[in-house]
Motif scaffolding. Structure first.
Motif, PDB file in Angstrom:
ATOM      1  N   ILE A 165      11.260  -1.162   9.482  1.00 55.16           N
ATOM      2  CA  ILE A 165      10.101  -0.821  10.117  1.00 55.16           C
ATOM      3  C   ILE A 165       9.771   0.586   9.521  1.00 55.16           C
ATOM      4  O   ILE A 165      10.682   1.644   9.413  1.00 55.16           O
ATOM      5  N   ASP A 166       8.790   0.501   8.852  1.00 54.42           N
ATOM      6  CA  ASP A 166       8.353   1.726   8.102  1.00 54.42           C
ATOM      7  C   ASP A 166       7.858   2.808   8.912  1.00 54.42           C
ATOM      8  O   ASP A 166       6.568   2.471   9.488  1.00 54.42           O
ATOM      9  N   VAL A 167       8.413   4.061   8.970  1.00 57.46           N
ATOM     10  CA  VAL A 167       7.721   4.964   9.660  1.00 57.46           C
ATOM     11  C   VAL A 167       7.534   6.147   8.921  1.00 57.46           C
ATOM     12  O   VAL A 167       7.594   7.256   9.503  1.00 57.46           O
ATOM     13  N   LEU A 168       7.345   6.188   7.823  1.00 57.02           N
ATOM     14  CA  LEU A 168       7.195   7.118   6.642  1.00 57.02           C
ATOM     15  C   LEU A 168       6.206   8.096   7.216  1.00 57.02           C
ATOM     16  O   LEU A 168       6.010   9.203   7.331  1.00 57.02           O
ATOM     17  N   ASN A 169       4.835   7.258   7.480  1.00 51.61           N
ATOM     18  CA  ASN A 169       3.899   8.115   8.048  1.00 51.61           C
ATOM     19  C   ASN A 169       3.237   7.722   9.414  1.00 51.61           C
ATOM     20  O   ASN A 169       2.958   6.650   9.910  1.00 51.61           O
ATOM     21  N   SER A 176       0.704  -1.220   0.016  1.00 55.49           N
ATOM     22  CA  SER A 176      -0.078   0.041  -0.051  1.00 55.49           C
ATOM     23  C   SER A 176       0.979   1.257   0.054  1.00 55.49           C
ATOM     24  O   SER A 176       2.076   1.338   0.357  1.00 55.49           O
ATOM     25  N   ALA A 177      -0.016   2.178  -0.356  1.00 51.74           N
ATOM     26  CA  ALA A 177       0.998   3.499  -0.289  1.00 51.74           C
ATOM     27  C   ALA A 177       0.990   4.104   0.952  1.00 51.74           C
ATOM     28  O   ALA A 177       0.311   3.996   1.647  1.00 51.74           O
ATOM     29  N   TYR A 178       2.107   4.909   1.099  1.00 52.67           N
ATOM     30  CA  TYR A 178       2.379   5.477   2.538  1.00 52.67           C
ATOM     31  C   TYR A 178       1.404   6.425   2.994  1.00 52.67           C
ATOM     32  O   TYR A 178       1.316   6.884   3.872  1.00 52.67           O
ATOM     33  N   LEU A 179       1.111   7.132   1.633  1.00 53.44           N
ATOM     34  CA  LEU A 179       0.209   8.205   1.775  1.00 53.44           C
ATOM     35  C   LEU A 179      -1.175   8.015   1.218  1.00 53.44           C
ATOM     36  O   LEU A 179      -1.218   7.824   0.033  1.00 53.44           O
ATOM     37  N   ARG A 225       4.841   0.765  -0.090  1.00 54.11           N
ATOM     38  CA  ARG A 225       5.210   0.753  -1.413  1.00 54.11           C
ATOM     39  C   ARG A 225       6.720   1.674  -1.593  1.00 54.11           C
ATOM     40  O   ARG A 225       7.499   1.246  -1.919  1.00 54.11           O
ATOM     41  N   GLU A 226       6.303   2.813  -0.871  1.00 50.97           N
ATOM     42  CA  GLU A 226       7.397   3.885  -0.732  1.00 50.97           C
ATOM     43  C   GLU A 226       8.734   3.390  -0.022  1.00 50.97           C
ATOM     44  O   GLU A 226       9.847   3.810  -0.717  1.00 50.97           O
ATOM     45  N   TYR A 227       8.535   2.872   1.113  1.00 51.66           N
ATOM     46  CA  TYR A 227       9.570   2.616   2.201  1.00 51.66           C
ATOM     47  C   TYR A 227      10.474   1.172   1.317  1.00 51.66           C
ATOM     48  O   TYR A 227      11.669   1.191   1.323  1.00 51.66           O
ATOM     49  N   ASN A 228       9.603   0.605   0.753  1.00 50.59           N
ATOM     50  CA  ASN A 228      10.083  -0.649   0.294  1.00 50.59           C
ATOM     51  C   ASN A 228      11.107  -0.327  -1.079  1.00 50.59           C
ATOM     52  O   ASN A 228      12.242  -0.696  -1.447  1.00 50.59           O
ATOM     53  N   GLU A 229      10.562   0.950  -1.982  1.00 53.57           N
ATOM     54  CA  GLU A 229      11.316   1.270  -3.140  1.00 53.57           C
ATOM     55  C   GLU A 229      12.746   1.791  -2.344  1.00 53.57           C
ATOM     56  O   GLU A 229      13.784   1.586  -3.186  1.00 53.57           O
ATOM     57  N   LEU A 230      12.543   2.721  -1.432  1.00 56.89           N
ATOM     58  CA  LEU A 230      13.644   3.192  -0.823  1.00 56.89           C
ATOM     59  C   LEU A 230      14.666   2.313  -0.337  1.00 56.89           C
ATOM     60  O   LEU A 230      15.893   2.210  -0.599  1.00 56.89           O
ATOM     61  N   LEU A 231      14.225   1.122   0.298  1.00 58.39           N
ATOM     62  CA  LEU A 231      15.244   0.213   0.835  1.00 58.39           C
ATOM     63  C   LEU A 231      15.636  -0.529  -0.419  1.00 58.39           C
ATOM     64  O   LEU A 231      16.762  -0.876  -0.326  1.00 58.39           O
ATOM     65  N   SER A 232      15.192  -0.835  -1.296  1.00 57.47           N
ATOM     66  CA  SER A 232      15.630  -1.691  -2.501  1.00 57.47           C
ATOM     67  C   SER A 232      16.430  -0.867  -3.403  1.00 57.47           C
ATOM     68  O   SER A 232      17.395  -1.177  -3.894  1.00 57.47           O
ATOM     69  N   ALA A 233      16.332   0.512  -3.503  1.00 57.24           N
ATOM     70  CA  ALA A 233      17.237   1.669  -3.832  1.00 57.24           C
ATOM     71  C   ALA A 233      18.727   1.444  -3.311  1.00 57.24           C
ATOM     72  O   ALA A 233      19.706   1.177  -3.913  1.00 57.24           O
ATOM     73  N   VAL A 234      18.568   1.593  -1.789  1.00 53.77           N
ATOM     74  CA  VAL A 234      19.660   1.432  -0.918  1.00 53.77           C
ATOM     75  C   VAL A 234      20.613   0.198  -1.136  1.00 53.77           C
ATOM     76  O   VAL A 234      21.813   0.122  -1.285  1.00 53.77           O
TER      77      VAL A 234
END
Lengths: 749, 728
Positions: free
Chosen positions: B158-162, A64-67, B129-138
């Motif tokens: 642990i995803d704490v983006l939001n 899912s999207a973070y936002l 999705r975003e944190y996953n993208e970030l981690l795989s980019a790293v």
């Protein structure tokens, strides 16, 4: 047998070939492998290349999207006691964030600055003594264009209570500051006040306590710790000695760029060692990396009264080494200079190294570097970490020659731009604060960190670096290929034969001329439009409000081109000469490019500067009666120079050209450029002088002499520089058909 | 492989003695060899394909397969963030080590599904999705290491983006349960939406002890300067919408406001601005059902679509509409960081940021003054006037810069993640940090800008003088004349003869002319033209005069004057004969010109002053194969030097003094017109070759030359410093 032999030979050969081939493959493989290894090392660190690397797995599951979709938080009260309106929010914030958490938004009253950035200095109270250094700071403010004597129009207030030395054990320590400050009628909890400080705290813990409550005042402090530093509110200033000059300032020691740039020593330090207590660890450990060869780190225990009581096992050896080397000798012959913290975070050594073009290697954890808000110290220093002292030798050795060359030049630029005098330090502090107040009219980091430095690049002119004459090559741009001619007219227009009309026609014919502006600085009424010649470029006549000498350099809005051709009405120029000079200017957009030149010299007998208009083998000024320069200098002349100099020029109706030359040379550190002119220029000018020109006035020359000395007094140094060359067209006076030459008229008499 | 060899060597034993069988033997031998080759060839390629297929077969895993980690209610909680943390107090720099590449290593914890005692997840979204993208980019980057012992920085999975999707306490417990947590030391958390209603803290509320925070909405009070990293709030539209870059220039609207959740107070102010200043201001809002106009049927979808905005019944596509405005308002919401900033930058619209105390994204390295306008919230009513005062030229520059910031640092989670790591990397290795220019200059500027290595305006003192470097082969007589002539120049400090003839020894010492300055002969190993530009240790002055052994026509005044001019331009070539490059329109290539031209773009190094620094550049930093080309062709070393200097300084050379009858210094052994033409052709070829190696034409054309101030002036010759100039 024959055949057998042959077989043998052939098969042997084949085998060899095969072997060779295999060997070749092996090598190839090896190579490939080493490549892979390299690549692998690059990509995944030190583990063997053959081991599969544990990547972040590819998660197949749809995430899912973070936002989620429309999640934009509603910025409006949903419930009654939910958060308030922006205005209330600001008020709450202002009430919460005080003293140690002060920021410009919460502790500074912008409204006081609406009428401009003016600084008020409290009058000195009776019997109040202030130190030499603090007097220099106050003088610098009083000399600046920001100074005001009227507290009503002030935006910033500076105390005349000396707060520089807040070390209670120091002789300079001023007592009862708290009470004195509280009694100031305008104190207002310190709002919009600026407090300067060099030393705070004392033995043994050297806290940054000032001994009085600064309230909401801003602090311009040396050796400030990041913990106490309120970002974008306080200003970190360098520690300077009481011998630091008031203005002008000593030059940096670098006179030419040596290559290879490495010097005899790689890294040096010479200074006190504190055996115990705060800040002692780093200096105590220095001997680990001292090698007596190219890394010379010397410490002495010999300081204070009873040093021998505390001395440790190394002291005697250290003291002996210490006396073997001369500090100045080390400073001048080393590529890098160690600047470790002492009891306090900053030290004099920092400025000394900077001036000596010895690249500072900073070992002072937590030090908020001087003017860190605007200066990119990575371009001029190596910022080390006290914890990594042992890495310092390899770090300094790994800096390549090109980098040393760049770092070293940057030390010199920064020294000269912001540090070489008390006035520069104070002005930089004020400009930093001013930039914060009008954040949309402020300098970018590019302007602060490249030549000629922020003090000469005024954002009020433009915040776009490409509008200035200094950054063209850094931005990959060049000035526009057109100019505005600004003709200063002081005599009434009578006949059509007047030289000014001839001049306008000649200039207008230049293919680079975009417009002509006539500054009608004559007391007679403005002549009708029909009196002006008809030209292909627009002519604008501006009647001066104050018909003063300085107004010729007023930055009129109508001037839109980068280049300005400044002209006297009696100048005689041909289109050829104008074209050529403009093309030259285009290569040197930061300098004045003109025709008649003058020179200055040091009059030893009278002990002052002399001015000469005689023909000499060198020159240091070109007259602005006929010269190209960047339009920014109009702005700088009008807004940077103090009223005292401008009014001096206006009163004498003289020297405006000298002042302009002073200004431009002070900015560029380079001489102006003289280009060829036709011979008759000078003569014509003198004839003109017979009647109306100011050149004929016998006082004129004496005045110019006086000007030179007043100007260099204000600048604090003599900015003018000599040049021995003149720029001529490539084929000037060459023995080739004149038809081949582009600028023929320059040679024709 | 071994087998093949053995087989081959066994050959002789099998040889039949009959002639007819010779052929058979040869055939078998041949086939054996061939087989061997094929076999080894296969070997060569097989293993790799096997290896890479291992990657392909890697299973796509489901997040639900991640191991479960159950947190006990008593599981320890980290302390709240320490506001006084700095790199030197809260960061263990020893973990990063000293390495020649100056690169930090980043470890990513394997994914776990943290649940509390009841089995309820600590986060409503889990891994986004975003944190996953970030981690795989790293994990795909140079920073990544899978070796936890070598890591300098740790990224929890642990995803704490939001923050809204988190259970604060449990998340904190999960962090503390990480095996290397150690009070959060060297741990980096990414958070874009901090705080929550009603008062929206500006930093993540999860207690995190010493962990670094890459946060998307810092205020100046929560941001630990030099420790935290301020990051953008990622806009998912970046991935969804492809907005092609628009040429900077005037736009349909002057100011545009596109945010939908603005506070009423701001909206009122904006409306007032619009009333006062007219139609060039566009204020957009959510589309309500009433304002749908023609699209009634889809009203519902529109109303909630983030891709539509409305104003006065007009529907606009978002974010496309942003491209229609010069300035776009980015006002704070309940949070300081707004995703709309990313959209605005992507559209190449200049953001007008009004969010007091907000720490702009990546402000540690990005110079926002070049890409945005920051206005205090209180000055919102003055916005129009402030923006109107910005000249068009600058607006265009900012539009370009804004778009570049988005492309480089905002466009994806990868860009955001790697930029954050690079910033931390720069702090740990400050001496190897990326420069202001590298961070801020768009590629076009990087390409066209010049940073002169000798940028400081210095006029070197006269006293060190210059070293004359004379390249010679065997023209002794001429050489001696040159030496005698040059030795009359007052500022000559040393003569260095580069003896380029390996077959012949230089004359005996006694035969050389007696000169007052030291004379040194260096013998070269090979007869190469490049030798003249070698940075010999014997050159002790910064000024070098390169001179050919047949330049006898320059007077002492001319040489001294040349040196004086060099002092005024120490970063340029200062030479006597000037040359020009021209674009040949017919042939469509560059042409070399030595005729009487009114312009100069090169000076011949047969007689030229320059800084010793350029010797180093020529010898060690000459791009491509130019040096070899010059040595192979025995020509054009001077053109190469002119290219090099012009390219690095962005400046033209200076030609001094009028033209003289040089004995064609560049074509000594050539006489006759046809040979001369060959020479010109060859020189033109050089220019084209070099221009292609440099990828550009760096030479600058000027129309001036330098003469002494009083040159040819009607003035007594004996009073002139340099009277003997231009004599033929």
């Amino acid at each position: 047998m024959q055949a057998k032999k042959r077989y043998l030979l052939v098969s042997l050969g084949a085998c060899l070939l095969l072997l060779a081939y295999l060997w070749g493959l092996q090598i190839g493989e090896f190579h490939q492998e080493s490549h892979q290894q390299l690549y692998a090392a690059n990509a995944q660190g030190p583990r063997g290349p053959r081991l599969p690397r544990q990547h972040w797995p590819e998660w197949g599951h749809s995430l899912s999207a973070y936002l989620d979709g429309v999640e934009q938080e509603e910025d409006s009260p949903v419930g009654i006691h939910q958060h308030s309106s922006p205005r209330e929010r600001r008020e709450i914030r202002t009430n919460i964030y005080k003293s140690r958490r002060c920021r410009m938004d919460t502790c500074f009253d912008y409204s006081l600055c609406e009428r401009g950035f003016k600084v008020y200095v409290y009058p000195l109270a009776k019997g109040e003594k202030i130190s030499e250094s603090y007097q220099k700071i106050l003088t610098a403010i009083e000399d600046s264009r920001f100074y005001t004597t009227d507290p009503q129009e002030a935006c910033l207030f500076v105390l005349s209570i000396d707060t520089l030395d807040r070390d209670q054990l120091s002789a300079q320590y001023v007592h009862n500051v708290k009470a004195k400050i509280q009694s100031l009628p305008l104190w207002n909890e310190g709002r919009n006040h600026l407090i300067f400080n060099l030393y705070s705290g004392t033995w043994p813990d050297y806290t940054e306590e000032l001994g009085f409550d600064i309230g909401q005042a801003m602090l311009a402090k040396a050796s400030i710790d990041m913990d106490n530093f309120r970002p974008h509110f306080d200003v970190s200033i360098p520690l300077f000695s009481k011998d630091h000059v008031q203005k002008g300032g000593d030059k940096g020691y670098l006179t030419l760029n040596n290559v290879p740039p490495s010097r005899k020593y790689v890294l040096v330090f010479k200074g006190k060692r504190y055996l115990t207590g705060i800040g002692s660890e780093t200096r105590n450990a220095l001997y680990h990396i001292h090698n007596g060869d190219d890394i010379i780190l010397l410490t002495t225990c010999k300081h204070g009264k009873d040093w021998e009581k505390h001395k440790d096992g190394r002291c005697d050896r250290d003291n002996e080494e210490y006396s073997k080397f001369d500090y100045q000798e080390l400073l001048h012959n080393s590529s890098f200079c160690l600047v470790p913290r002492g009891r306090r975070l900053g030290s004099f050594r920092f400025l000394e190294a900077l001036q000596a073009a010895c690249i500072p290697v900073l070992l002072s954890n937590g030090w908020e570097l001087p003017f860190s808000e605007i200066i990119d110290w990575n371009k001029a220093a190596i910022i080390g970490d006290e914890r990594l002292l042992l890495q310092i030798p390899s770090i300094t050795r790994s800096v390549d020659h090109d980098r040393i060359l760049a770092l070293r030049q940057q030390t010199q630029f920064l020294w000269d731009a912001y540090f070489s005098s008390v006035a520069k330090i104070v002005l930089t502090t004020l400009e930093i604060i001013r930039d914060r107040i009008h954040s949309h009219i402020s300098r970018s980091r590019l302007m602060w960190n490249s030549l000629p430095g922020g003090l000469y690049a005024l954002p009020q002119f433009s915040t776009d670096p490409s509008m200035f004459p200094f950054y063209y090559s850094l931005l990959g741009k060049s000035p526009s290929l057109e100019f505005t001619a600004v003709v200063q007219v002081v005599t009434p227009l009578q006949s059509q034969l007047q030289p000014v009309l001839k001049l306008i026609i000649a200039v207008a014919k230049s293919k680079f001329c975009a417009q002509i502006i006539v500054l009608w600085n004559c007391d007679k009424p403005l002549p009708p439009k029909s009196k002006w010649p008809s030209t292909s470029v627009p002519i604008t006549v501006i009647e001066g409000e104050r018909k003063t000498m300085s107004s010729r350099f007023f930055p009129h809005d109508v001037i839109l081109t980068d280049a300005v051709l400044s002209l006297d009405e009696d100048s005689v120029l041909s289109t050829n000469e104008v074209d050529f000079a403009f093309v030259v200017w285009h290569s040197f957009p930061d300098r004045i490019v003109g025709y008649p030149a003058r020179s200055h010299y040091w009059d030893l007998g009278k002990g002052r500067w002399g001015y000469t208009s005689k023909w000499t083998n060198e020159y240091s000024m070109v007259l602005t009666g006929a010269a190209f320069y960047h339009r920014y200098y109009h702005y700088l002349y009008t807004h940077y120079l103090p009223a005292s100099l401008l009014s001096m020029v206006d009163q004498m109706a003289n020297c405006e050209d000298i002042l302009m030359n002073f200004l431009v040379s002070a900015v560029t550190k380079l001489p102006p450029i003289k280009v060829t002119q036709k011979k008759q220029y000078k003569e014509t000018m003198m004839q003109q002088g017979s009647k109306s020109s100011r050149w004929a006035d016998p006082d004129h020359f004496a005045q110019r002499q006086t000007c030179m000395n007043s100007f260099s007094g204000w600048f604090g140094f003599m900015p003018l520089l000599h040049s021995q060359m003149r720029l001529d067209p490539v084929l000037f006076k060459d023995q080739v058909s004149i038809l081949r030459k582009k600028y023929r008229d320059i040679e024709r008499l | 492989m071994c087998a093949a060899v053995k087989y081959g060597s066994r050959g002789p034993a099998l040889i039949p003695r009959m002639k007819t069988k010779h052929r058979v033997y040869y055939i078998t031998l041949f086939s054996v060899v061939l087989l061997g080759l094929i076999a080894t060839g296969m070997f060569q390629f097989w293993p790799h394909s096997i290896e890479s297929s291992a990657d392909w077969t890697l299973e796509r895993r489901s997040v639900h397969d991640a191991p479960l980690a159950r947190l006990a209610p008593t599981s320890p909680l980290p302390e709240r963030g320490d506001l006084s943390c700095r790199m030197h107090t809260c960061f263990d720099v020893y973990r990063c080590g000293y390495n020649p590449k100056n690169r930090i290593k980043v470890y990513i914890y394997p994914l776990q599904r943290f649940v509390d005692e009841e089995g309820v997840a600590i986060s409503s979204t889990g891994l986004s999705r975003e944190y996953n993208e970030l981690l795989s980019a790293v994990s795909d980057s140079d920073f990544y290491t899978d070796d936890v012992t070598r890591a300098c920085l740790f990224l929890p999975s642990i995803d704490v983006l939001n923050q809204n999707s988190l259970r604060i306490r449990e998340t904190a417990q999960a962090l503390a349960s990480l095996p290397r947590w150690d009070r959060g030391m060297n741990h980096l958390l990414f958070n874009m939406l901090p705080g929550g209603p009603p008062d929206y803290n500006t930093a993540l509320d999860v207690p995190r002890d010493r962990a670094l925070l890459a946060g998307g909405g810092f205020s100046t009070w929560t941001y630990r300067q030099g420790y935290d990293v301020s990051i953008p709030v990622y806009s998912p539209l970046s991935a969804e919408v492809d907005l092609p870059e628009r040429q900077p220039g005037p736009r349909r609207f002057f100011i545009l406001s596109s945010q939908t959740a603005l506070h009423r107070e701001y909206r009122v102010e904006l409306e007032r601005l619009k009333e006062e200043n007219g139609e060039t201001i566009l204020l957009l809002d959510k589309c309500s059902n009433l304002s749908q106009g023609h699209t009634h049927t889809h009203a519902h979808t529109h109303a909630h679509s983030p891709r539509k905005r409305c104003a006065k019944g007009q529907v606009y596509d978002y974010p496309q509409i942003l491209q229609e405005s010069s300035f776009c308002v980015v006002l704070r919401g309940a949070r300081l960081g707004q995703a709309v900033l990313s959209d605005v930058l992507q559209a190449g619209c200049v953001p007008v940021i009004m969010a007091d105390s907000y720490i702009l994204p990546f402000s540690e390295v990005l110079d926002w003054k070049r890409a945005s306008v920051v206005i205090p919230e209180e000055k919102l009513p003055e916005m129009y006037t402030i923006l109107k005062n910005i000249p068009h030229r600058q607006v265009e520059e900012m539009q370009r810069q804004a778009r570049w910031f988005w492309e480089a640092y905002f466009s994806s989670m990868k860009a955001i993640g790697l930029t954050t790591l690079q910033i931390i990397n720069d702090r740990i290795y400050p001496y190897a940090a990326r420069t202001y220019e590298q961070w801020n200059n768009p590629p076009a500027v990087k390409w066209s800008s010049v940073s002169n290595p000798l940028f400081l305006p210095l006029i070197p003192p006269r006293s060190p003088g210059f070293t004359a470097v004379i390249l010679t082969y065997d023209r002794i007589e001429s050489l001696f004349r040159v030496i005698t002539e040059i030795s009359k120049v007052p500022s000559l400090a040393k003569l260095l003869i580069v003896w380029n003839n390996q077959n012949k020894s230089p004359p005996e010492e006694s035969l050389w002319p007696k000169v007052a300055v030291p004379l040194k002969v260096v013998r070269t190993k090979e007869n190469k033209l490049s030798n003249r530009f070698f940075p010999f240790d014997e050159i002790e002055t910064e000024a070098v005069l390169a001179i050919d052994d047949d330049i006898i026509m320059l007077t002492s005044d001319e040489l001294q004057f040349g040196y004086e001019v060099w002092r005024e331009f120490p970063d340029r070539l200062v030479g006597y004969p000037g040359r020009l490059h021209l674009w040949d329109h017919e042939l469509g290539k560059w042409k070399y010109e030595s005729e009487w031209t009114n312009e100069v773009s090169m000076v011949l190094t047969g007689a030229a002053f320059y800084h010793k620094y350029f010797n180093y550049l020529y010898t060690y930093k000459m791009p491509g194969d130019i040096k070899n080309w010059v040595d192979a062709h025995m020509n054009c070393e001077d053109i190469a030097m002119n290219f090099l200097v012009a390219n690095i300084t962005g400046k033209a050379p200076i030609k001094v003094t009028p033209r003289k009858k040089f004995k064609c210094p560049e074509c000594t052994a050539i006489d006759g017109l046809s040979l001369d033409q060959t020479h010109m052709v060859e020189r033109s070829e050089c220019i084209n070759k070099f221009a292609s190696v440099f990828g550009t034409m760096p030479l600058k054309v000027v129309e001036h030359r330098a003469d002494p101030v009083l040159y040819k002036d009607d003035f007594p010759e004996k009073l002139k410093s340099f009277p003997n100039i231009g004599s033929l």
